[in-house]
Design an enzyme around this catalytic site. Sequence first.
Site, PDB file in Angstrom:
ATOM      1  N   LYS A 191     -12.779  10.709  -5.588  1.00  0.00           N
ATOM      2  CA  LYS A 191     -12.525  10.411  -6.936  1.00  0.00           C
ATOM      3  C   LYS A 191     -13.496  10.208  -7.882  1.00  0.00           C
ATOM      4  CE  LYS A 191      -8.582  11.814  -5.280  1.00  0.00           C
ATOM      5  NZ  LYS A 191      -8.711  12.024  -3.767  1.00  0.00           N
TER       6      LYS A 191
HETATM    7  C1  PLP Z   1      -3.614  15.011  -6.883  1.00  0.00           C
HETATM    8  C2  PLP Z   1      -3.704  13.782  -5.783  1.00  0.00           C
HETATM    9  N1  PLP Z   1      -2.792  12.947  -5.776  1.00  0.00           N
HETATM   10  C3  PLP Z   1      -2.575  12.142  -4.299  1.00  0.00           C
HETATM   11  C4  PLP Z   1      -3.819  11.994  -3.865  1.00  0.00           C
HETATM   12  C5  PLP Z   1      -3.520  11.032  -2.494  1.00  0.00           C
HETATM   13  O1  PLP Z   1      -4.774  10.002  -2.742  1.00  0.00           O
HETATM   14  P1  PLP Z   1      -5.120   9.358  -1.532  1.00  0.00           P
HETATM   15  O2  PLP Z   1      -5.877  10.197  -0.676  1.00  0.00           O
HETATM   16  O3  PLP Z   1      -5.747   8.034  -1.938  1.00  0.00           O
HETATM   17  O4  PLP Z   1      -4.096   8.994  -0.656  1.00  0.00           O
HETATM   18  C6  PLP Z   1      -4.811  12.831  -3.897  1.00  0.00           C
HETATM   19  C7  PLP Z   1      -5.939  12.815  -3.062  1.00  0.00           C
HETATM   20  O5  PLP Z   1      -6.704  13.425  -2.574  1.00  0.00           O
HETATM   21  C8  PLP Z   1      -4.801  13.727  -4.914  1.00  0.00           C
HETATM   22  O6  PLP Z   1      -5.960  14.620  -5.188  1.00  0.00           O
END
Ligand code: PLP
Length: 445
Positions: free
Chosen positions: A218
């Site tokens: 991110k």
């Molecule tokens: C659009 C979106 N939502 C939620 C997430 C979930 O995040 P995390 O990997 O921190 O659980 C991601 C992660 O890749 C994502 O790209």
Amino acid sequence: MQKKVKTTIEECDEVASKLAIDGGTPVRTEALPLEFPGVHHMGVEEVEAATRVVGSRSMFRYYGVALQREVEAFESEFAHFLGVQHVVAVSSGTAALNVALGALGVGPGQEVIVPAYMWVSVAAAVINRGAIPVLADIDDTFGIDPRSLEERISSKTTGIIVVHMSGAAADIEAIRAVADRRKLFLLEDCAQCIGGTVNGRRVGSFGDMGVFSFQMNKNMTAGEGGAVVTNNRRLYDRAFACHDLGYARNDAGRLIMNDPELCLWGQGCRLDEIRASVLRVQLAKLPQIVGSMHRSKYRIREAIKSLRGIGLRRVVDEAGDTSPFLITTYRDSETAQKVNRALRAEGIVTYPQGITNILMTEWGFHLYYNIVSLVQRTSVDQAGFPWNLIENAGLRAEYAKGTCPVADSLFERSILLAIPSSLTEHDEGDIIRALKKVHQSLIAR
Ligand SMILES: Cc1ncc(COP(=O)(O)O)c(C=O)c1O
């Protein structure tokens, strides 16, 4: 004599423009930098922050021998940055989605609309609460198409999860208008668009709630981490209780057990002090991180925008595009595949370590029909939760390819190119040269 010189120049041109895939010289041989926007800007500041917390021997957010209150400080700095009133820091973006849906009271018998282009965690969060995700198609923004959204609303729909994908916002103002008119909650998933804006307003501040991820891919990162944001005090209190043990806490960090409104079930996904300290540093660097990706991406977009046959994703507000990816679209899937192979041969690649320059159909769990557990409607229990719940009888659980035809077509015709936050002008020049070269040989002819 004159004839001979002319032939030589033509020959030179031909060699220079001969595609690497056909035996020509590639535009570059060195791999492009890996993605991971925040990582390229990490330095001593993050190291010092984490070291300070470890040195304090107080890594838990609520109390310790010398509590630094890093999580609390991060929450208030992030709230200020977004222009929202409340933030609950959590351990991941997936946790943030679960907590937000808990706060919003999602459960069996409800349909929640999700886009065809998303991430597996979005569908998973709905399913884990016992509700049914209903797909809406996307438009050329690669976000939910407000018209498809409207069509997919039923009497069982309680809310919408809009996902701002690949760095840029969906058509959030139009989507907000639909949510208001149809009296549905709007949850914004901003995991891939941290710091993005639409008409000067930060994504995450349009919805009833917003969620963020600080996982390593991110725009800013502590390896893992997440946040739930809202302007609604009641939703904040519920999210706060849900992310912890199901209860509120007092100023000393002790649980309050006599609040009848906040006697819920917790999900145990608190953020720790070390990661919060790193996130505070990364937040301060976010404008610089996003700024560098934006400069690179828009230099490339500008250089290729007049090339006929290469389509560009529609960006709702270019100034607010955080820019970790460039999406280009071609007339058909065969052309996209040829261009992709040719670009890779020209050296526009980081693979196998990174995901630079892939066909969108290879973009895994971002595409609804690639999510096997969704298409097959699998369950973690023997009883078929949540599909077989009596409350969910008759709800529209359709996920096979074909459910969202516009998305299906865009995925097949598009290429995703990562724009690392450390691209040099030389790298950008190579990407532009490769795109022009491939366009000249494969599309313009
Ligand atoms: C659009 C979106 N939502 C939620 C997430 C979930 O995040 P995390 O990997 O921190 O659980 C991601 C992660 O890749 C994502 O790209």
